[in-house]
Design an enzyme around this catalytic site. Structure first.
Site: not given
Ligand code: XMP
Length: 516
Positions: A59, A86-87, A173, A175, A229, A231-233, A372
């Protein structure tokens, strides 16, 4: 809809790091389910049996700052393994009796660490390795019971553990991709230390989503807006498999779509949905609402408002509908829950929440826990063809935010033609799949050119293409010059009214992906 509540997970506590979402993403890449919690909700984690381990994120704060985010001892004493990054490391060590040294100097970038003691956390990683540092403060003396397991050239305690109490912490980090063995450390933590061995699978996700939807919906009917798109598909396909003809999909043609888009969406979706989609041609209404407007936010509001009116009218004509299905994704939700230091810039202009609550529907959001690329994997397991799944994102307000200045039908037609040439060429050259998002933009300037013996004074089209993980940050795509040359040549030759093409070489930040 909470479709994963019993699945073992790692809770990532957000202290506002730009990397918080990346931690969750990396865990998902390992097949481990993870959720991000604002630090204020740590109590839920203490009480949740399915949370097998906790990661305290980095952070921007210093533990010395007034009002710096904190958690209570109850979290550290909950008995679940905890990894502080880290933080997160500094806070954990401070709370447990260690001391933190403040510093005005930040250490930012690559560093080499040397392992100085064995720990399961570092299993299968070399004694000397590259990591990514990004910190000001550091842990000066460790709490009782901790031992340092790695140091770097500039800090003694680059990583430390108290295995008996299940505490692990790193100043760097893991990640971030520049930490060469960070993924191995995250895997060691989740699998060996937290004991999570189940893997997330798209096919299982679909089965669970389908049975939950069936149970929830019963014999009632569901409305779903589709855009073509990804997502909606995917949402529509899952619902179709779950409830078939009880699903009503509505597609609104707002006039600012890509070339032939309305026709393509109808053909594509109707090829695999049980009930044909309801396609509404509302071009005239949208153009009327956009008339005279140049301001980007006003354009968005005009389109959003008109969309709601048309959608409402269409929904009313379809009989008794109880639910509204939406393609909300996980990043959309964390943007709205992350408090007191969101981990990234909130896209205030995005219609993330979808349609307003006053429409009176109950919401079904089957993708609400997915990123996504996971949606694409789910789509693939559903058998949705690649040409639909691999499509670039396209903004809700469409070409209206890619036509700078007032939007008119003739400008839309010009931009559609240029954009179509561009996208087709990207597909033909194989570049399309290397790109997160590409599109053409019509600029409100005229420039001088020469065609044949004629001097011209016509419009400029800008080409934009970016690489990105999630649209939050982006770099401009290094499209080969010969592909750009072909696109430029074709646009100038074939699109009437355009005599110049430029390529946008800006990254986000400080620019954005869209020009408006
Ligand atoms: P920016 O331009 O903010 O875009 O870098 C990031 C991503 O969001 C999309 N975008 C929108 N999507 N409604 C949407 O549904 C909007 O108003 C909107 N504005 C930008 C953009 O295309 C990119 O994928």
């Amino acid at each position: 809809m909470d479709n994963v509540s019993n699945q073992s997970e790692i809770a990532v506590i957000d202290f506002g790091s730009q990397y918080t979402q990346l931690i969750a993403r990396k865990l998902r890449d390992l097949g481990v389910f993870s959720e991000i919690y604002p630090y204020t909700r740590y109590q839920e984690i203490v009480n949740a049996d399915n949370v097998k381990g906790v990661i305290l994120s980095g952070g921007p704060s210093s533990v010395f700052d007034e009002g710096a985010p904190v958690v209570e001892m109850a979290l550290l004493e909950c008995g679940k393994p905890i990894l502080g990054i880290c933080y997160g490391m500094q806070l954990m060590c401070k709370m447990l009796g260690g001391s933190i040294a403040g510093s005005d100097k930040r250490e930012y970038g690559p560093a080499t660490i040397e392992l100085i003691d064995k720990s399961s956390f570092m299993n299968n990683t070399p004694d000397s390795q590259n990591v990514w540092m990004s910190h000001g403060d550091r842990v000066d003396s460790l709490p009782a019971g901790f031992k340092a397991i790695a140091r770097s050239g500039s800090i003694e305690h680059a990583a430390a553990v108290d295995v008996d109490r299940g505490f692990y912490c790193v100043q760097f980090h893991p990640e971030v991709v520049h930490s060469d063995h960070g993924m191995q450390m995250l895997e060691n933590f989740t699998r060996d230390i937290c004991g999570i061995t189940e893997k997330w699978s798209p096919a299982e996700f679909v089965d669970e989503a389908i049975s939950e939807i069936r149970q929830r919906v019963g014999d009632r009917h569901v409305l779903c807006g589709v855009s073509g798109g990804v997502d909606s598909t995917v949402v529509a396909t899952i619902l179709d498999k779950a409830i078939g003809e009880q699903l009503h999909c509505v597609f609104v043609d707002n006039g600012v779509l890509r070339f032939d888009e309305a026709q393509n969406v109808e053909t594509d979706l109707n090829s695999f949905l049980s009930r044909p989609i309801v396609s509404v041609d509302a071009k005239a209404e949208f153009f009327a609402s956009l008339a005279g407007i140049s301001d980007p936010e006003k354009k968005r509001k005009a389109i959003g408002g008109t969309f709601i009116d048309i959608f409402k009218k269409t929904a009313n004509s379809l009989g008794e509908l109880h639910f509204l299905a939406q393609g909300t994704l996980y990043p959309d939700r964390i943007e709205s829950v992350s408090i007191n230091g969101p981990s990234h810039v909130i896209k205030s202009h995005h219609n993330v929440g979808g349609l307003p609550a006053e429409l009176g529907f109950e919401l079904i959001e089957p993708l609400q826990d997915l990123f996504k690329d996971e949606v694409r994997k789910v789509g693939k397991s559903l058998g949705i063809p690649d040409n639909l799944l691999m499509r670039h994102p396209f903004p809700g307000p469409g070409l209206a935010v890619r036509i700078l200045g007032e939007v008119t039908p003739s400008k839309v037609e010009m931009l559609q033609a240029a954009d179509h040439i561009y996208i087709q060429e990207l597909l033909d050259s194989g570049e399309y799949s290397n790109i997160w998002q590409a599109g053409a933009i019509l600029l409100p300037v005229q420039t001088v050119g020469v065609m044949g013996d004629q001097r011209t004074y016509e419009s400029v089209v800008a080409l934009r293409a970016v690489t990105s993980q999630d649209g939050m940050t982006a770099d401009w795509s290094r499209i080969p010059a010969e592909v750009l040359a072909k696109v430029s040549n074709k646009i100038i030759n074939e699109v009437k009214g355009v005599n110049r093409v430029v390529y946008d070489i800006s990254s986000k930040p400080p620019s954005t992906i869209e020009w408006e």
